[in-house]
Motif scaffolding. Structure first.
Motif, PDB file in Angstrom:
ATOM      1  N   LEU A 239       0.182   6.533 -10.291  1.00  0.00           N
ATOM      2  CA  LEU A 239      -0.103   5.142  -9.969  1.00  0.00           C
ATOM      3  C   LEU A 239      -0.207   5.026  -8.441  1.00  0.00           C
ATOM      4  O   LEU A 239       0.593   5.624  -7.716  1.00  0.00           O
ATOM      5  CB  LEU A 239       1.009   4.230 -10.488  1.00  0.00           C
ATOM      6  CG  LEU A 239       1.207   4.201 -12.009  1.00  0.00           C
ATOM      7  CD1 LEU A 239       2.467   3.406 -12.361  1.00  0.00           C
ATOM      8  CD2 LEU A 239      -0.009   3.604 -12.705  1.00  0.00           C
ATOM      9  N   LYS A 240      -1.172   4.227  -7.976  1.00  0.00           N
ATOM     10  CA  LYS A 240      -1.398   4.133  -6.532  1.00  0.00           C
ATOM     11  C   LYS A 240      -0.229   3.446  -5.822  1.00  0.00           C
ATOM     12  O   LYS A 240       0.254   3.913  -4.787  1.00  0.00           O
ATOM     13  CB  LYS A 240      -2.691   3.369  -6.264  1.00  0.00           C
ATOM     14  CG  LYS A 240      -3.018   3.228  -4.782  1.00  0.00           C
ATOM     15  CD  LYS A 240      -4.335   2.465  -4.588  1.00  0.00           C
ATOM     16  CE  LYS A 240      -4.654   2.315  -3.101  1.00  0.00           C
ATOM     17  NZ  LYS A 240      -5.907   1.559  -2.904  1.00  0.00           N
ATOM     18  N   LEU A 241       0.212   2.293  -6.384  1.00  0.00           N
ATOM     19  CA  LEU A 241       1.235   1.516  -5.691  1.00  0.00           C
ATOM     20  C   LEU A 241       2.087   0.771  -6.714  1.00  0.00           C
ATOM     21  O   LEU A 241       1.558   0.137  -7.637  1.00  0.00           O
ATOM     22  CB  LEU A 241       0.571   0.502  -4.753  1.00  0.00           C
ATOM     23  CG  LEU A 241       1.502  -0.471  -4.020  1.00  0.00           C
ATOM     24  CD1 LEU A 241       2.420   0.284  -3.056  1.00  0.00           C
ATOM     25  CD2 LEU A 241       0.686  -1.523  -3.271  1.00  0.00           C
ATOM     26  N   VAL A 242       3.408   0.830  -6.552  1.00  0.00           N
ATOM     27  CA  VAL A 242       4.348   0.060  -7.359  1.00  0.00           C
ATOM     28  C   VAL A 242       5.305  -0.643  -6.402  1.00  0.00           C
ATOM     29  O   VAL A 242       5.874  -0.011  -5.514  1.00  0.00           O
ATOM     30  CB  VAL A 242       5.146   0.960  -8.333  1.00  0.00           C
ATOM     31  CG1 VAL A 242       6.200   0.135  -9.070  1.00  0.00           C
ATOM     32  CG2 VAL A 242       4.205   1.637  -9.334  1.00  0.00           C
ATOM     33  N   ASP A 243       5.419  -1.973  -6.571  1.00  0.00           N
ATOM     34  CA  ASP A 243       6.361  -2.751  -5.763  1.00  0.00           C
ATOM     35  C   ASP A 243       7.364  -3.427  -6.677  1.00  0.00           C
ATOM     36  O   ASP A 243       6.995  -3.994  -7.724  1.00  0.00           O
ATOM     37  CB  ASP A 243       5.611  -3.821  -4.965  1.00  0.00           C
ATOM     38  CG  ASP A 243       4.794  -3.217  -3.835  1.00  0.00           C
ATOM     39  OD1 ASP A 243       5.406  -2.630  -2.934  1.00  0.00           O
ATOM     40  OD2 ASP A 243       3.554  -3.319  -3.912  1.00  0.00           O
ATOM     41  N   LEU A 244       8.631  -3.373  -6.298  1.00  0.00           N
ATOM     42  CA  LEU A 244       9.701  -4.037  -7.039  1.00  0.00           C
ATOM     43  C   LEU A 244      10.161  -5.241  -6.229  1.00  0.00           C
ATOM     44  O   LEU A 244      10.463  -5.128  -5.034  1.00  0.00           O
ATOM     45  CB  LEU A 244      10.881  -3.081  -7.256  1.00  0.00           C
ATOM     46  CG  LEU A 244      10.575  -1.718  -7.883  1.00  0.00           C
ATOM     47  CD1 LEU A 244      11.857  -0.903  -8.005  1.00  0.00           C
ATOM     48  CD2 LEU A 244       9.917  -1.879  -9.240  1.00  0.00           C
ATOM     49  N   TYR A 245      10.229  -6.406  -6.872  1.00  0.00           N
ATOM     50  CA  TYR A 245      10.656  -7.639  -6.199  1.00  0.00           C
ATOM     51  C   TYR A 245      11.907  -8.197  -6.864  1.00  0.00           C
ATOM     52  O   TYR A 245      12.215  -7.898  -8.030  1.00  0.00           O
ATOM     53  CB  TYR A 245       9.535  -8.682  -6.264  1.00  0.00           C
ATOM     54  CG  TYR A 245       8.315  -8.282  -5.467  1.00  0.00           C
ATOM     55  CD1 TYR A 245       8.246  -8.539  -4.098  1.00  0.00           C
ATOM     56  CD2 TYR A 245       7.254  -7.635  -6.094  1.00  0.00           C
ATOM     57  CE1 TYR A 245       7.133  -8.154  -3.366  1.00  0.00           C
ATOM     58  CE2 TYR A 245       6.139  -7.247  -5.371  1.00  0.00           C
ATOM     59  CZ  TYR A 245       6.082  -7.507  -4.011  1.00  0.00           C
ATOM     60  OH  TYR A 245       4.996  -7.123  -3.281  1.00  0.00           O
ATOM     61  N   ASN A 246      12.622  -9.034  -6.171  1.00  0.00           N
ATOM     62  CA  ASN A 246      13.922  -9.562  -6.632  1.00  0.00           C
ATOM     63  C   ASN A 246      14.862  -8.413  -6.962  1.00  0.00           C
ATOM     64  O   ASN A 246      15.671  -8.501  -7.893  1.00  0.00           O
ATOM     65  CB  ASN A 246      13.754 -10.448  -7.868  1.00  0.00           C
ATOM     66  CG  ASN A 246      13.104 -11.774  -7.539  1.00  0.00           C
ATOM     67  OD1 ASN A 246      13.146 -12.214  -6.394  1.00  0.00           O
ATOM     68  ND2 ASN A 246      12.504 -12.396  -8.532  1.00  0.00           N
ATOM     69  N   SER A 247      14.768  -7.335  -6.240  1.00  0.00           N
ATOM     70  CA  SER A 247      15.493  -6.116  -6.584  1.00  0.00           C
ATOM     71  C   SER A 247      16.863  -6.081  -5.924  1.00  0.00           C
ATOM     72  O   SER A 247      17.011  -6.487  -4.763  1.00  0.00           O
ATOM     73  CB  SER A 247      14.707  -4.881  -6.126  1.00  0.00           C
ATOM     74  OG  SER A 247      13.478  -4.824  -6.776  1.00  0.00           O
ATOM     75  N   PRO A 248      17.883  -5.561  -6.635  1.00  0.00           N
ATOM     76  CA  PRO A 248      19.176  -5.324  -5.985  1.00  0.00           C
ATOM     77  C   PRO A 248      19.032  -4.237  -4.922  1.00  0.00           C
ATOM     78  O   PRO A 248      18.226  -3.310  -5.065  1.00  0.00           O
ATOM     79  CB  PRO A 248      20.079  -4.880  -7.134  1.00  0.00           C
ATOM     80  CG  PRO A 248      19.172  -4.433  -8.212  1.00  0.00           C
ATOM     81  CD  PRO A 248      17.908  -5.204  -8.072  1.00  0.00           C
ATOM     82  N   SER A 249      19.811  -4.343  -3.881  1.00  0.00           N
ATOM     83  CA  SER A 249      19.634  -3.462  -2.728  1.00  0.00           C
ATOM     84  C   SER A 249      19.879  -1.988  -3.056  1.00  0.00           C
ATOM     85  O   SER A 249      19.289  -1.107  -2.408  1.00  0.00           O
ATOM     86  CB  SER A 249      20.560  -3.909  -1.596  1.00  0.00           C
ATOM     87  OG  SER A 249      21.916  -3.835  -2.021  1.00  0.00           O
TER      88      SER A 249
END
Length: 870
Positions: free
Chosen positions: A741-751
Motif C-alpha cells: 500500500l502506498k500510504l496508510v495514516d492512523l488518526y485519533n491514535s493513542p500515542s
C-alpha cells in the motif's frame, strides 16, 4: 523435519504402548506428591464398550490427565463388576443350558471364561481411545481377593446389626428366578384389561375391578374408601372370592382411590407395593399364589402349574362362563419389570438377606459431597424419599460373591465366617466354628450377594481398605458416573461408606448424561442409531471422538452424536498441527529455554492473552467444565495465535530472525498443546515429540503470570484490530495481502502506536505509515451520481421511467453547483449524499494531500485509518 500432516493411525498404534511400557500412569502410594484418587466405574464386562461408556471414560481421562499435569499423583484404576445377571443369561444362551443343568462350579467356570473374553474386548477399545488407566490397579470382582473385601463388609455390618435375614416380601424376577432390589425395578407402560368382577355377599354382591384376576387365589381382603357412600354399608362384612370361594373381610382404607374402577379393590399377597402395606397394616394372611418360577401354586387348585399369563387367560374365560365377569375395558398400566430382562416382576415372600436403609443418614452423607452438576443431588434425594423397603442383598444365583454364612440344621442358627478365613465359599468349605448347640450338621448358604454389594465398596477398595493406611486416601477425590445409576451405584456406595466408615466416599461426584444418535433418540440397537467408538476412530481418529465428547455438552446433560462435530474437531487438530509446523520451521529450537530481554507489543499481547487463557482454562478444568476449556483453547489457537499473531510476526521471523517473536510463538503453541493434551492425547504426544524428549503427559501446565497483564492486552488488541481491519480491506478490494500500500495514516491514535509503526507497516505491507493523535482533516470530492432505486416505489411507480431519464440528463457540474449553493436540500450520510426528492445518490470520496484515499473505521474504536492504494 516435522511431517506435513498428523498421521493419527500411526500415532495411536505407537503411543498407547509407549505410555504403558514406560509406566507413566502408575500410581505410587508411597510418594510424597499430592494424591488424586478416582473411584472409576467398574462396568459389566459385556464385551461392548459403547458410546455411553466412552463418554463417561472420556470425562474420567480428561480429569486424570489434567490433574497429572498439575502435579498430582493420580490413581485412575479400572475395575470389572463381573457378577451381573446378564453374564449368567448369556452363558445359558451360548451353552444351551440353564444354571441348574450343570454343577455350580462348572457353571461358575463358564461365567468366568465369558467374562475374561469380554474384558479383553473392552480393554482393547479403551486402549484405542487412549484412556490413561493405571492397569497395575485393575480389579475384578469375581476374583477371591475382591470377594474377601465384599465378604468382610458383610461380616462387619452383620455384627453391627445393619444386615439381617427374615421372611419378607421382595421384588422377584420369575425369568431370572432371583430377588432383585427395589432400585433394579424398571417401569414400563403396557396395555392391559381392567376386569370388573362380582364378589358374592350374604345378600347380593360387591363389584371390584382388577387387572390381575390370576391373583384371585391370593386375595385376602376387599378394600374400599371409608368415605365412599357406595360401600359404607359393606365395611366389616365378608365377601366370597369367585372361583376360589375363600371368604375375605371388607376393610376400609384412605389409600383406596374411589375413582379407579368401581372404587372397590381386592387385596392380594402380593400384587403390588400397596398390597404389601395393607398386608402389614391389617395383619392379613399370607396367600402366596405365584411360585418363584412364575407359576401358580397349590392355592390355585385346578390352575396349579400354569404360568401367570396362561392362568390369567383361563381364569378370565371361566369367570365369564360362570357370570362373575361383569365387564372389561382396556387401560394403560405402569408395570414393574426386571431391569435386566424386562420380565414383569412379582412380589413374593421369601427368606432373604437385607441391609438396613437409614434414609436420613444417607441424605446427610450425600449433602457433604460436591455434586456436579449440583441439581443431580435432587435425583438422589427424590429416590431416597421414595424408598419404602430395606435393601434386599441376597440373590438366588450362582455367579456372585458367596454369602459367608452357614446354618445349623438342628436349631437353624446362623454361623458367620471368621474374618481371618475370608475369602470363603460356604458351598465348598466348612466353618471353623460350630453352632451354640454344637450340632455337627450344617447347611451352607447357596445364595450369593447382589452385585451392587461388590461395586458399592469400589471407593473403599481403591483407597486401600481395609488396611489402616486407606484413611490417607479416603474419602477419594472423584466419583464419575452416569445419571442413570444415581439410584443404584451412588446410592449404595454412600450407604455403605456411611455404615462402614462414618464418612462420605468421595469429595466430588461428576455426572455424565446419555448419548443420543443423530436422529435425536437415545442410542439403541432396536433403533439402529448406534455409532460405536471404533467406527469413529476408523473414519476420523480417537482424538476427534474425544474432542466431540468434550464439546458436546455440559456434565449431567445428554449429548447428541454428530459426525459434523467430529469432523470439526479434526479440523481444529489440523490447524494446530500447521501452526506448530510453521513455528518449528521458523525458530531456533535450542534457544527456546532462555527468555528474551525485550518484547515487542505484539509479543506482550499474545503472552498476556495466553496467561489469561491459562488462568481461565485451569479454573474451568477444576470445575469440570470441559466444553468451555476446549472452546477457550480453540479460540486462542485459531483467532489470536494463527489468524493474528502469526501474521503480525512473520516479517520478524523471516527477515530479522527476531528472538522475542520466536520465543513468544513457541511458548504459545507449546502451551496450546499442553492444554489440549488431556483431550487429544495421541495428537498432543505426537506433536510434542517433534520438539521435545519425554512425554507431554509427564510435563506440567505452564504458569505465565510473569507476563504483561491487562495493559498489554488492551494495547495489543488495538494493534491487532488495526492490522485486521487493513487486511480485511485488502481482501474486500481484491488486493493481495503481500501487495504494498502506498500510504496508510492512523488518526485519533493513542500515542503508544508511534513506537509500533514498524510492526504495523511491515505486517500490512505499507510503504509509508504515519500515526496521528488528532482527527483527520480531509477534503471531499463528488465522484459519482446515480439513481437511488430504493425510492422508486408505489409513489413513483408511474413516473419511474421519467425520473431515471431526468437523472441521466443531469450534468454532474450542475448538481455540484446546486449542492454548493444550497439550492438543493441534501440529506448527508457519511460519504453518501442522498437527494430524496429527485431520488439521487451522490457519492463523495475523501482526499488527503491531493491523493484519493479510503477511510476505514475500527468497530468499537475511534481510530480512523486512511489508505492510499497506489
Amino acid at each position: 523435519m516435522m511431517p506435513k500432516e498428523f498421521e493419527s493411525e500411526k500415532a495411536e498404534s505407537k503411543w498407547y504402548d509407549e505410555w504403558n511400557e514406560n509406566s507413566i500412569y502408575e500410581f505410587d502410594r508411597s510418594s510424597d506428591s499430592k494424591k488424586y484418587v478416582i473411584d472409576t466405574p467398574p462396568p459389566y464386562p459385556t464385551g461392548d464398550f459403547h458410546a455411553g461408556n466412552a463418554l463417561n471414560w472420556c470425562y474420567i481421562d480428561f480429569v486424570a490427565r489434567y490433574k497429572r499435569m498439575r502435579g498430582y499423583d493420580v490413581m485412575f484404576p479400572q475395575g470389572w463388576d463381573c457378577h451381573g445377571l446378564p453374564t449368567e443369561v448369556k452363558v445359558e444362551e451360548i451353552k444351551g443350558i440353564t444354571k441348574n443343568d450343570v454343577d455350580r462350579s462348572k457353571f461358575r467356570e463358564y461365567c468366568k471364561q465369558l467374562t475374561h473374553k469380554n474384558i479383553g474386548k473392552m480393554k482393547e477399545t479403551m486402549g484405542n481411545l487412549g484412556f490413561s488407566v493405571d492397569w497395575s490397579q485393575e480389579y475384578i470382582t469375581m476374583d477371591p481377593d475382591y470377594w474377601s473385601k465384599t465378604q468382610l463388609s458383610f461380616v462387619e455390618m452383620y455384627k453391627n446389626d445393619e444386615i439381617y435375614q427374615r421372611n419378607h416380601p421382595v421384588n422377584w424376577c420369575p425369568r431370572c428366578e432371583t430377588a432383585i432390589a427395589y432400585a433394579e425395578v424398571e417401569h414400563e407402560k403396557r396395555k392391559t384389561k381392567l376386569n370388573y368382577l362380582d364378589f358374592s355377599l350374604d345378600n347380593g354382591s360387591i363389584e371390584i375391578a382388577t387387572t390381575r384376576p390370576e391373583l384371585l387365589p391370593a386375595c385376602g381382603a376387599v378394600a374400599v374408601h371409608p368415605e365412599d357412600d357406595r360401600f359404607k354399608k359393606y365395611i366389616g362384612k365378608k365377601a366370597k372370592v369367585p372361583l376360589f370361594d375363600q371368604e375375605v373381610d371388607i376393610i376400609s382404607d384412605e389409600d383406596v382411590d374411589p375413582e379407579f374402577g368401581t372404587g372397590a379393590v381386592m387385596v392380594c399377597t402380593f400384587g403390588d407395593k400397596q398390597d404389601v402395606e395393607w398386608w402389614n397394616k391389617y395383619d392379613l394372611p399370607l396367600r402366596q399364589a405365584i411360585s418363584p418360577q412364575g407359576k401358580l401354586t397349590d392355592l390355585a387348585d385346578e390352575y396349579k402349574g400354569l404360568k401367570t399369563d396362561e392362568a390369567k387367560e383361563q381364569i378370565i374365560q371361566d369367570l365369564e362362563e360362570k357370570d362373575y365377569l361383569v365387564d372389561q375395558e382396556e387401560i394403560e398400566q405402569s408395570v414393574g419389570t426386571c431391569w435386566r430382562c424386562s420380565t414383569p416382576i412379582e412380589i413374593i415372600s421369601e427368606k432373604q438377606w437385607f441391609v438396613e436403609v437409614n434414609n436420613d443418614e444417607i441424605l446427610e452423607t450425600a449433602k457433604t459431597v460436591n455434586w456436579i452438576p449440583e441439581h443431580m443431588y435432587l435425583r438422589l434425594e427424590n429416590w431416597v424419599n421414595e424408598m419404602e423397603w430395606d435393601w434386599c442383598i441376597s440373590r438366588q444365583r450362582i455367579f456372585g460373591t458367596p454369602i459367608p454364612v452357614w446354618y445349623c440344621k438342628n436349631c437353624g442358627d446362623v454361623i458367620l465366617a471368621k474374618e481371618e478365613n475370608l475369602p470363603i465359599n460356604p458351598t465348598e468349605e466348612d466353618p471353623e466354628d460350630k453352632c451354640s448347640c454344637e450340632s455337627p450338621e450344617i447347611i451352607p448358604e447357596t445364595d450369593v450377594l447382589d452385585t451392587w454389594m461388590d461395586s458399592s465398596i469400589s471407593a473403599l477398595h481403591v483407597a486401600g481398605w481395609p488396611e489402616e493406611k486407606y484413611k490417607e486416601n479416603y474419602p477419594v477425590q472423584l466419583r464419575p458416573q452416569g445419571h442413570d445409576i444415581i439410584r443404584t451405584w451412588a446410592f449404595y456406595t454412600i450407604l455403605r461408606s456411611a455404615k462402614l466408615t462414618d464418612e462420605k466416599p468421595w469429595d466430588d461426584i461428576l455426572i455424565n448424561g446419555m448419548v443420543f444418535g443423530e436422529d435425536g433418540n437415545k442410542m439403541s440397537k432396536s433403533l439402529g442409531n448406534i455409532v460405536p467408538p471404533e467406527e469413529v476412530i476408523e473414519e476420523e481418529n480417537a482424538d476427534s471422538f474425544r474432542l466431540w465428547a468434550a464439546l458436546g455438552g455440559s456434565p449431567g446433560s445428554d449429548i447428541q452424536f454428530k459426525w459434523k462435530d467430529v469432523k470439526a474437531a479434526n479440523k481444529f487438530l489440523r490447524k494446530t498441527w500447521n501452526v506448530l509446523r510453521f513455528t518449528l520451521m521458523n525458530i531456533e529450537l535450542e534457544k527456546m529455554g532462555n527468555e528474551p530481554e525485550e518484547y515487542n507489543l505484539s509479543d506482550k499481547w499474545i503472552l498476556a492473552k495466553l496467561d489469561e487463557v491459562l488462568s481461565k482454562y485451569k479454573k474451568n478444568m477444576d470445575e469440570y467444565k470441559f466444553k468451555e476449556s476446549v472452546e477457550l483453547v480453540k479460540s486462542f489457537l485459531w483467532e489470536d495465535l494463527a489468524d493474528n499473531y502469526v501474521e503480525m510476526v512473520k516479517w520478524r521471523l523471516y527477515g530479522e530472525k527476531d528472538y522475542s517473536a520466536q520465543y513468544s510463538l513457541f511458548k504459545s503453541i507449546d502451551s496450546v498443546l499442553k492444554m489440549i493434551a488431556p483431550f487429544a492425547p495421541f495428537f498432543a504426544e505426537e506433536a510434542f515429540s517433534n520438539y521435545s524428549d519425554g512425554f507431554i503427559h509427564n510435563s506440567l501446565l505452564p504458569d505465565l503470570d510473569i507476563y504483561h497483564g491487562e495493559e498489554a492486552i488492551n494495547r495489543g488488541e488495538i494493534l491487532r484490530d488495526i492490522v485486521k481491519r487493513i487486511r480485511r480491506y485488502k481482501s474486500n478490494e481484491g488486493i493481495p495481502l503481500n501487495e504494498e500500500l502506498k500510504l496508510v495514516d492512523l488518526y485519533n491514535s493513542p500515542s503508544f502506536l508511534k513506537d509500533n509503526v514498524k510492526d504495523i507497516a511491515n505486517t500490512i505491507w505499507a510503504k509509508n505509515l504515519s500515526v496521528n493523535e488528532e482527527p483527520p482533516n480531509l477534503d471531499e470530492k463528488v465522484v459519482d451520481v446515480s439513481p437511488d432505486m430504493s425510492y422508486i416505489g408505489p409513489k413513483y411507480k408511474q413516473e419511474s421511467n421519467e425520473i431515471v431519464e431526468r437523472l441521466e440528463e443531469m450534468e454532474l457540474d450542475e448538481i455540484k453547483e446546486k449542492v454548493r449553493s444550497g439550492e438543493i436540500d441534501l440529506s448527508l450520510s457519511d460519504r453518501e449524499i442522498t437527494l430524496p426528492r429527485d431520488a439521487v445518490i451522490i457519492k463523495k470520496k475523501p482526499y488527503y494531500k491531493g491523493e484519493e484515499v479510503d477511510i476505514l473505521e475500527i468497530e468499537g474504536r475511534d481510530i480512523i485509518i486512511t489508505v492510499s492504494k497506489n
